[in-house]
Motif scaffolding. Structure first.
Motif, PDB file in Angstrom:
ATOM      1  N   ALA A 416       0.831  -1.208   0.000  1.00 47.06           N
ATOM      2  CA  ALA A 416       0.000   0.000   0.000  1.00 47.06           C
ATOM      3  C   ALA A 416       0.864   1.256   0.000  1.00 47.06           C
ATOM      4  O   ALA A 416       0.583   2.229  -0.715  1.00 47.06           O
ATOM      5  CB  ALA A 416      -0.932  -0.010   1.207  1.00 47.06           C
ATOM      6  N   ILE A 417       1.948   1.243   0.790  1.00 46.48           N
ATOM      7  CA  ILE A 417       2.840   2.408   0.838  1.00 46.48           C
ATOM      8  C   ILE A 417       3.569   2.580  -0.481  1.00 46.48           C
ATOM      9  O   ILE A 417       3.712   3.712  -0.993  1.00 46.48           O
ATOM     10  CB  ILE A 417       3.829   2.244   2.007  1.00 46.48           C
ATOM     11  N   ASP A 420       1.216   3.980  -3.082  1.00 49.40           N
ATOM     12  CA  ASP A 420       1.037   5.423  -2.858  1.00 49.40           C
ATOM     13  C   ASP A 420       2.244   6.212  -3.359  1.00 49.40           C
ATOM     14  O   ASP A 420       2.104   7.291  -3.943  1.00 49.40           O
ATOM     15  CB  ASP A 420       0.825   5.701  -1.369  1.00 49.40           C
ATOM     16  N   SER A 423       2.071   6.434  -7.071  1.00 51.40           N
ATOM     17  CA  SER A 423       1.014   7.352  -7.515  1.00 51.40           C
ATOM     18  C   SER A 423       1.441   8.807  -7.381  1.00 51.40           C
ATOM     19  O   SER A 423       0.955   9.671  -8.122  1.00 51.40           O
ATOM     20  CB  SER A 423      -0.265   7.099  -6.717  1.00 51.40           C
ATOM     21  N   GLN A 444       0.874  14.405   1.382  1.00 50.70           N
ATOM     22  CA  GLN A 444       0.919  12.989   1.037  1.00 50.70           C
ATOM     23  C   GLN A 444       2.345  12.528   0.774  1.00 50.70           C
ATOM     24  O   GLN A 444       2.735  11.420   1.161  1.00 50.70           O
ATOM     25  CB  GLN A 444       0.038  12.736  -0.191  1.00 50.70           C
ATOM     26  N   THR A 448       4.173   9.705   3.124  1.00 53.58           N
ATOM     27  CA  THR A 448       4.642   8.476   2.490  1.00 53.58           C
ATOM     28  C   THR A 448       6.129   8.257   2.742  1.00 53.58           C
ATOM     29  O   THR A 448       6.565   7.130   3.020  1.00 53.58           O
ATOM     30  CB  THR A 448       4.369   8.528   0.979  1.00 53.58           C
TER      31      THR A 448
END
Length: 641
Positions: A416-417, A420, A423, A444, A448
């Motif tokens: 998930a990290i 992110d 992205s 963000q 992260t």
């Protein structure tokens, strides 16, 4: 001057060296051969040609005529640096024909700091373009005007940024945005600088600031570093005295010293006062030396992939990295044991995970020209990535392919990290950005990076990983990244290298090839009815032919679209696939509808006349309408094939 004012070396090659390259004749009549040659093409004629050509003059003022004030970043004109420059120098902004330039440097190494010597002709011309300008003919308005130009920023890789700006990019204070407001940390076992400490960019009340165990063993209550203005940087470099070139023989003691060195201490972070401060407006620019997204993304991608695959030579997780964790007193579960063995980390892929990860990358098919053949770099036998991935391949991997490959190979909290993080690059590389969303994006990015500090070892956080935290701020200042990265520069360098015909004189070959190309480009704008670089088709021409199909020929069922690329391949359809394709064409093809309507009308008319079966109808149709029936049969045969 015939000799260097620093080391008294002659500017001409000695007779022995000249004779070695085959120059003959009397010594008195021999033409002198220079030791170095600087080939410089003046900037003013190039700018004048842009306004002299009717094909390009309208584009030179597009940024002013097509501006939109809707809070979106589409062009550097929407950035803070552009708007600040307009407010500071209103006379320059009053005429949209004045040109704003960016200086790109890559592919050469003129001994570090000595690049300022080579930039002197350019800086001199930039001063003239700012103060007096140059008389230029506007072919759109049919008038003469005074053209002015300014240098907004430089675009280069990170070592090139150090050469141009004078900032030392090889120390613990390598980040030019943080300046000296950072605490360098040197890893004793890895023997490298570590750039952690991203908690200082968080909100002051964030819980991560008090956490010692999961970060570097200390609390971090510092505030974010403040970006210095041009005036503040000018004060820092004001008293730095640098001598360019080689020092005299007595001082260098038989050793060649490459580049200048400040006289007030070797440990100073600034190596020189860069030559651009001679421009009267340089200190007013908000973004002077741009961070290159292309190289940052490339280096970050390499760090991630080789660390996940636990590559023996390029992984950032190794024995010395685990020893550094023990020296810092954090994450005891990852410390090496007494025998020097290390246990796999949570981000290390298992053998099964490596196979799944590499198989996913190997089997991905992309459109032509989207990436190079990434599968050629994948070694499924040894479960490694061999060869050097190109920068654009890393760009596609980070933003498109890597999130797909790691989704099912890493634990959910790690994947998930990482998704992110991927992205973030995709959002930063968008062609249109909302200014209001940039603050959320910055939060963000920081969050992260803090999560990654809790997962990866300190050796993972090189300066290129740290620079990610400053990319959002540079987007605010400079606009979308595709106007400020090195991709077009790298591609143009490939074009320049293709001009080399005499490998003994590469610079001269490039200069002559560039000059010929510039002349042909200017002339081709006025040549019609022949193929030039402005109207030639691309390598893949997929544009359909927009013609009204009035004839009912069979060939119109399959119109030519684009052109073939590569060799053809054959595939045999099964009976079911053949029937499905047959029905699909009959159902969806407009031209076939015409035949079906005609066929139904003929059947109805023949049945009224006394036909007893479909086969009997076909015989009568073939007898009365032989031309149409022949076309209909060929259509069915074509569909079957």
């Amino acid at each position: 001057m015939d000799t260097c004012k620093i080391c008294n070396t002659s500017k001409w090659k000695s007779k022995a060296k000249v004779g070695a390259v085959g120059v003959s004749g009397d010594g008195n009549n021999r033409k002198k051969v220079p030791a170095k040659v600087l080939r410089y093409f003046p900037l003013k004629p190039q700018l004048q040609r842009l306004f002299l050509s009717s094909k390009s003059v309208e584009d030179m003022r597009w940024h002013a005529n097509d501006s939109k004030n809707d809070g979106m970043l589409r062009h550097p004109r929407d950035s803070e640096a552009w708007k600040h420059f307009d407010l500071t120098h209103t006379w320059f902004a009053s005429d949209p024909r004045n040109v704003r330039l960016a200086l790109a440097s890559d592919g050469f190494n003129p001994f570090g700091n000595d690049i300022d010597v080579y930039l002197q002709p350019l800086v001199k011309e930039l001063k003239e373009l700012w103060t007096t300008g140059v008389d230029t003919y506007d072919s759109f308005k049919k008038e003469m005007f005074t053209l002015h130009a300014t240098l907004m920023r430089t675009i280069s890789d990170f070592p090139g940024l150090g050469s141009l700006s004078g900032w030392n990019t090889y120390t613990g204070l390598a980040c030019p945005s943080c300046d000296i407001d950072s605490t360098p940390r040197h890893l004793p076992h890895s023997k490298k600088w570590c750039f952690m400490g991203h908690r200082r960019f968080l909100d002051q009340r964030h819980r991560f600031r008090l956490n010692k165990v999961r970060f570097d063993g200390q609390q971090d209550m510092r505030g974010p570093p403040k970006m210095l203005s041009g005036l503040q940087i000018l004060e820092q470099v004001q008293n730095i005295d640098v001598t360019f070139g080689r020092k005299p023989d007595k001082e260098r003691s038989g050793k060649r010293i490459r580049g200048g060195r400040p006289t007030q201490g070797v440990n100073q972070q600034w190596k020189k006062k860069n030559i651009f401060f001679e421009l009267p407006y340089w200190k007013d620019n908000l973004l002077r030396h741009n961070l290159d997204m292309m190289h940052i993304e490339k280096n970050v991608c390499d760090n991630i992939i080789f660390t996940l695959l636990n590559d023996s030579t390029k992984s950032k997780d190794h024995l010395n990295a685990r020893k550094d964790l023990k020296a810092m007193g954090i994450r005891p579960d990852l410390w090496p044991n007494e025998n020097g063995r290390i246990s796999p980390a949570v981000f290390t892929l298992t053998t099964k995970g490596k196979k799944r990860f590499l198989t996913t990358l190997k089997n991905i098919n992309v459109p032509d020209g989207y990436t190079s053949n990434i599968s050629r770099c994948i070694d499924m036998e040894n479960l490694k990535l061999n060869g050097m991935l190109k920068s654009h391949d890393c760009h596609i991997l980070m933003e498109q392919l890597l999130p797909l490959a790691i989704r099912a190979t890493l634990p959910d909290d790690v994947s998930a990290i990482m998704i992110d993080f991927c992205s973030l690059f995709r959002q930063l590389c968008s062609k249109v950005l909302n200014v209001d969303d940039l603050k959320k994006l910055q939060n963000q990015v920081v969050l992260t990076l803090c999560h990654m500090e809790m997962i990866f070892p300190p050796s993972f956080f090189t300066v290129m990983v740290h620079l990610v935290v400053h990319l959002v701020e540079e987007v605010k200042l400079g606009g979308p990244v595709h106007y400020r990265w090195m991709y077009p520069v790298e591609r143009y360098l490939g074009i320049l290298k293709s001009y080399v015909r005499n490998k003994a004189r590469p610079e001269g070959s490039i200069a002559e090839g560039y000059l010929v190309q510039e002349i042909l480009t200017f002339c081709s704008r006025y040549i019609e009815n022949i193929e030039t670089r402005w109207n030639q088709l691309g390598r893949v021409d997929d544009e359909p032919i927009n013609e009204i199909q009035t004839d009912s020929r069979v060939a119109e069922l399959f119109p030519r679209v684009g052109k073939s690329v590569g060799g053809s391949s054959y595939y045999t359809l099964t009976p079911i696939e053949k029937l499905q394709a047959h029905r699909h064409v009959l159902t969806n093809c407009i031209i076939v509808d015409y035949y079906l309507r005609q066929y139904r009308s003929i059947i109805r008319s023949q049945m009224r006349s006394g036909a007893r079966s479909t086969s009997e109808v076909d015989k009568k149709v073939h007898r009365e309408f032989p031309h149409w029936f022949r076309n209909r049969v060929s259509v069915h045969d074509k569909i079957g094939d």
